[in-house]
Write a protein that holds these residues in place. Structure first.
Motif, PDB file in Angstrom:
ATOM      1  N   ASN A 128       0.834  -1.204   0.000  1.00 21.74           N
ATOM      2  CA  ASN A 128       0.000   0.000   0.000  1.00 21.74           C
ATOM      3  C   ASN A 128       0.867   1.252   0.000  1.00 21.74           C
ATOM      4  OD1 ASN A 128      -2.494  -1.466   0.274  1.00 21.74           O
ATOM      5  ND2 ASN A 128      -2.009  -1.766   2.421  1.00 21.74           N
ATOM      6  N   SER A 129       1.821   1.283   0.916  1.00 22.92           N
ATOM      7  CA  SER A 129       2.662   2.471   1.059  1.00 22.92           C
ATOM      8  C   SER A 129       3.513   2.716  -0.181  1.00 22.92           C
ATOM      9  CB  SER A 129       3.563   2.336   2.291  1.00 22.92           C
ATOM     10  OG  SER A 129       2.798   2.359   3.474  1.00 22.92           O
ATOM     11  N   SER A 130       4.125   1.664  -0.712  1.00 21.33           N
ATOM     12  CA  SER A 130       5.027   1.856  -1.851  1.00 21.33           C
ATOM     13  C   SER A 130       4.283   2.361  -3.084  1.00 21.33           C
ATOM     14  CB  SER A 130       5.766   0.556  -2.177  1.00 21.33           C
ATOM     15  OG  SER A 130       4.911  -0.422  -2.735  1.00 21.33           O
ATOM     16  N   GLN A 131       3.082   1.853  -3.313  1.00 25.97           N
ATOM     17  CA  GLN A 131       2.317   2.245  -4.493  1.00 25.97           C
ATOM     18  C   GLN A 131       1.578   3.568  -4.282  1.00 25.97           C
ATOM     19  OE1 GLN A 131       2.877   0.031  -7.319  1.00 25.97           O
ATOM     20  NE2 GLN A 131       4.354  -0.434  -5.709  1.00 25.97           N
ATOM     21  N   ASP A 132       1.049   3.785  -3.085  1.00 22.99           N
ATOM     22  CA  ASP A 132       0.363   5.046  -2.793  1.00 22.99           C
ATOM     23  C   ASP A 132       1.316   6.228  -2.869  1.00 22.99           C
ATOM     24  OD1 ASP A 132      -1.945   3.640  -2.420  1.00 22.99           O
ATOM     25  OD2 ASP A 132      -2.013   3.858  -0.241  1.00 22.99           O
ATOM     26  N   ASN A 133       2.553   6.012  -2.474  1.00 21.30           N
ATOM     27  CA  ASN A 133       3.565   7.058  -2.527  1.00 21.30           C
ATOM     28  C   ASN A 133       3.724   7.576  -3.956  1.00 21.30           C
ATOM     29  OD1 ASN A 133       5.634   8.589  -1.185  1.00 21.30           O
ATOM     30  ND2 ASN A 133       7.137   7.310  -2.204  1.00 21.30           N
ATOM     31  N   LEU A 134       3.790   6.662  -4.910  1.00 17.07           N
ATOM     32  CA  LEU A 134       3.927   7.038  -6.312  1.00 17.07           C
ATOM     33  C   LEU A 134       2.651   7.679  -6.845  1.00 17.07           C
ATOM     34  CD1 LEU A 134       5.803   3.880  -7.667  1.00 17.07           C
ATOM     35  CD2 LEU A 134       6.782   6.072  -6.971  1.00 17.07           C
ATOM     36  N   SER A 135       1.518   7.161  -6.424  1.00 15.08           N
ATOM     37  CA  SER A 135       0.243   7.724  -6.870  1.00 15.08           C
ATOM     38  C   SER A 135       0.080   9.163  -6.391  1.00 15.08           C
ATOM     39  CB  SER A 135      -0.923   6.868  -6.376  1.00 15.08           C
ATOM     40  OG  SER A 135      -0.909   5.595  -7.001  1.00 15.08           O
ATOM     41  N   GLY A 136       0.482   9.440  -5.163  1.00 10.09           N
ATOM     42  CA  GLY A 136       0.409  10.805  -4.635  1.00 10.09           C
ATOM     43  C   GLY A 136       1.290  11.760  -5.416  1.00 10.09           C
ATOM     44  N   TYR A 137       2.465  11.285  -5.773  1.00 13.94           N
ATOM     45  CA  TYR A 137       3.398  12.075  -6.590  1.00 13.94           C
ATOM     46  C   TYR A 137       2.767  12.440  -7.933  1.00 13.94           C
ATOM     47  CZ  TYR A 137       7.311  12.571  -9.926  1.00 13.94           C
ATOM     48  OH  TYR A 137       8.137  12.972 -10.931  1.00 13.94           O
ATOM     49  N   LYS A 138       2.201  11.415  -8.592  1.00 13.38           N
ATOM     50  CA  LYS A 138       1.605  11.645  -9.905  1.00 13.38           C
ATOM     51  C   LYS A 138       0.351  12.530  -9.820  1.00 13.38           C
ATOM     52  CE  LYS A 138       2.275  10.297 -13.476  1.00 13.38           C
ATOM     53  NZ  LYS A 138       3.001  10.779 -14.688  1.00 13.38           N
ATOM     54  N   ALA A 139      -0.390  12.432  -8.731  1.00 14.85           N
ATOM     55  CA  ALA A 139      -1.586  13.259  -8.573  1.00 14.85           C
ATOM     56  C   ALA A 139      -1.225  14.738  -8.566  1.00 14.85           C
ATOM     57  CB  ALA A 139      -2.324  12.883  -7.295  1.00 14.85           C
TER      58      ALA A 139
END
Length: 390
Positions: A128-139
């Protein structure tokens, strides 16, 4: 021991569960690694790279004969046998029927996102953390790209350009990375969350926390956000948030409830309905959770639309837009996780391992651990999943 990595069957999925750099670590643990042909193609990893690191490329049929299957989404498990292990993001609460079929087939199901969040040992395994981190960046990047103005403040001979204003709802991993990225871009950031710990976290990144009069913590014992129940507090929350949203150039919503549909941005239905009418012409909303119902009324999964002059970006799983990096981090999570399954060269389910089973009544609060089921039975610590399956 043999671990198999299938190509993801979901056409929208760009990631792969294991990347070449992880192969030596898996070999050292005693695994034979079998990769389906072209499994890493969409994320930029060629079959030759896997072979150079010691993995074998084979057909899906051969991959699925492995003792342990690691994937992102649930793979085609129709040919899997009783006793085989499957580690993936099963999302059991939203895939109840599929989960029941896997359990009934006698497959040992491990859902990687169901990790006890407060268990320090599990942090390196937390997909969750590893993928959410990237998603937040892209958002933050997508929000910046879709507004018709510059993000940073600029002082020029032609005048001063004021920074773009961001409002970020939810300050867990995705929200914090969105804050950090928007801040690096030069934006002026406000953030809001229902959890007490979020205020200090957001302010440490340079954001202003939106204070709510009479605010109380709304964090569950498992570390997940819960919802305010006090009507007066809900109204105060909505008023404070709406005042910020009216003046925002970019609104990013990250709130996601474990095992349930995403909550709407506001508690009040009327506020959710009129939100875009209250926002500035040309402003942008990034709804990160359209795959679970969305935080914004009117957002559409996988689409970028306009409503009342406001652009609403409804592309979920933004980590898929950076598949090379996302796959590498997911692969690290998987490689760290499988270490708890290996004991003297054999795959073993250790019922004392809290990463697997959680701690009923304590850190897991009814959600158990990564181990969903074994030998055709749902694990006893998954009491909330048991209730959902009735």
């Amino acid at each position: 021991m043999r671990i198999g990595i299938p190509k993801e069957k979901n056409e929208k999925e760009t990631r792969v569960a294991v990347v070449p750099v992880s192969i030596p670590k898996l070999l050292k643990l005693g695994f034979e690694v079998i990769i389906e042909k072209n499994a890493g193609e969409k994320s930029g990893y060629a079959d030759s790279e896997y072979e150079e690191k010691g993995a074998k490329i084979n057909s899906l049929d051969e991959v699925m004969k492995s003792e342990l299957i690691a994937s992102i989404d649930i793979p085609d498990y129709s040919n899997m046998k009783k006793g085989q292990m499957l580690a993936c993001v099963a999302d059991p609460f939203r895939n109840l029927k599929e989960t029941r079929k896997i359990i009934d087939a006698g497959i040992t199901l491990m859902s990687l996102e169901v990790i006890p969040r407060r268990l320090s040992k599990g942090q390196s395994m937390d997909v969750n953390s590893s993928q959410d981190n990237l998603s937040g960046y892209k958002a933050a990047l997508m929000g910046s790209q879709h507004i018709a103005k510059m993000v940073p403040m600029m002082m020029t001979s032609a005048g001063t350009v004021r920074p773009a204003k961001f409002v970020i709802q939810g300050a867990a991993v995705a929200g914090l990375q969105a804050i950090a990225t928007a801040k690096r871009l030069g934006g002026a950031i406000q953030a809001i969350d229902v959890r007490l710990a979020a205020k200090q976290d957001t302010e440490s990144l340079g954001a202003k926390f939106i204070d709510v009069p009479g605010w109380k913590d709304a964090e569950s014992s498992s570390g997940h956000a819960s919802l305010f129940t006090d009507k007066g507090l809900q109204e105060a929350f909505d008023n404070s948030l709406m005042n910020a949203v009216k003046d925002a150039d970019v609104v990013i919503t990250t709130a996601r409830l474990f095992g349930a549909d995403a909550p709407k941005l506001f508690f009040g239905k009327d506020n959710n309905e009129r939100m875009t009418k209250e926002m500035k012409e040309g402003s942008v909303i990034v709804d990160m959770n359209t795959d679970t119902g969305g935080n914004i009324v009117g957002s559409k999964e996988g689409e970028i639309i306009e409503k009342d002059g406001v652009t609403i970006i409804g592309i979920p799983m933004l980590c898929r837009t950076v598949p090379n990096t996302a796959s590498m981090l997911y692969s690290n999570n998987v490689t760290n996780f499988v270490t708890v399954l290996v004991d003297e060269g054999k795959l073993v389910i250790n019922q004392e391992e809290q990463v697997l089973t959680g701690d009923e009544g304590g850190i897991s609060a009814g959600y158990g651990g990564i181990l969903i089921a074994e030998d055709g039975k749902l694990h006893n610590n998954h009491t909330k999943l048991m209730e959902a399956m009735k």
